[in-house]
Design an enzyme around this catalytic site. Sequence first.
Site, PDB file in Angstrom:
ATOM      1  N   CYS A  78      45.081  35.359 -69.064  1.00  0.00           N
ATOM      2  CA  CYS A  78      44.114  34.617 -68.183  1.00  0.00           C
ATOM      3  C   CYS A  78      44.669  35.010 -66.790  1.00  0.00           C
ATOM      4  O   CYS A  78      44.553  35.821 -66.404  1.00  0.00           O
ATOM      5  CB  CYS A  78      44.217  33.058 -68.534  1.00  0.00           C
ATOM      6  SG  CYS A  78      42.811  31.937 -67.841  1.00  0.00           S
ATOM      7  N   HIS A 176      41.792  33.725 -73.928  1.00  0.00           N
ATOM      8  CA  HIS A 176      42.725  33.183 -74.635  1.00  0.00           C
ATOM      9  C   HIS A 176      43.005  33.420 -76.029  1.00  0.00           C
ATOM     10  O   HIS A 176      42.405  33.102 -76.976  1.00  0.00           O
ATOM     11  CB  HIS A 176      42.799  31.591 -74.320  1.00  0.00           C
ATOM     12  CG  HIS A 176      42.785  31.246 -72.893  1.00  0.00           C
ATOM     13  ND1 HIS A 176      44.019  30.917 -72.466  1.00  0.00           N
ATOM     14  CD2 HIS A 176      41.998  30.879 -71.969  1.00  0.00           C
ATOM     15  CE1 HIS A 176      44.076  30.550 -71.011  1.00  0.00           C
ATOM     16  NE2 HIS A 176      42.581  30.417 -70.814  1.00  0.00           N
ATOM     17  N   GLU A 178      45.532  32.870 -77.860  1.00  0.00           N
ATOM     18  CA  GLU A 178      46.110  31.887 -78.975  1.00  0.00           C
ATOM     19  C   GLU A 178      44.958  30.808 -79.047  1.00  0.00           C
ATOM     20  O   GLU A 178      45.309  30.158 -79.935  1.00  0.00           O
ATOM     21  CB  GLU A 178      47.081  31.444 -77.923  1.00  0.00           C
ATOM     22  CG  GLU A 178      46.798  30.120 -76.840  1.00  0.00           C
ATOM     23  CD  GLU A 178      46.389  31.165 -75.600  1.00  0.00           C
ATOM     24  OE1 GLU A 178      45.965  30.186 -74.494  1.00  0.00           O
ATOM     25  OE2 GLU A 178      46.170  32.091 -75.591  1.00  0.00           O
TER      26      GLU A 178
END
Length: 194
Positions: A78, A176, A178
């Site tokens: 990001c 993202h 994750e």
Amino acid sequence: MSALAILDLGYGNVESVRLGFVRLGAEPVLVRDRRAVENAERLVVPGVGHAGYAMERLEAHGLVDALKARVRPTLGICVGMQLLFEASDECERPLLGLLPGRVAALSSSPTTPVPHMGWTRVKDVAAGVGLEQDEQLYFAHSFAAPESPYSVASMLYAGRHAAAVRKDNLWGAQFHPERSSAPGARYLEAFLAS
């Protein structure tokens, strides 16, 4: 030497990134000093927030030169990816300059509100980064990097932008990983295998 280090400068999505790697069986350590950044086998620069503040934190900890000098695998997520570029519409301060180009503000419209928050399909996916054509990944951002020869996945939202980049040891994800379910996990696994 840490096999996997995550830069923790008191901002951003450090804990969610750490847990993303833990779910894959990795044992990341959180670091914030120059020597740890220099010696980490793999380093992750996470980020949610303002590029100018992130650069200010890197400068305050004396990490700019250490990041520029790294030859081992480094992943920016990001804002961490945006920091790899030369400049950003978000701040006056120069960024790391490891990739050419300027990060630009996304243009808001009735069909593309800003910030861009949610799942978006990726296009033009390169081999070797764990992603597949048209997979949906999770994004949360108001600024985006330009497409370039280093783009390894693109996204269409308020224009066409880089969703992921790679140049030698440098990896970057505007999305993202994750928070991107199985595709994000594969992307992190590809980074760990690099």
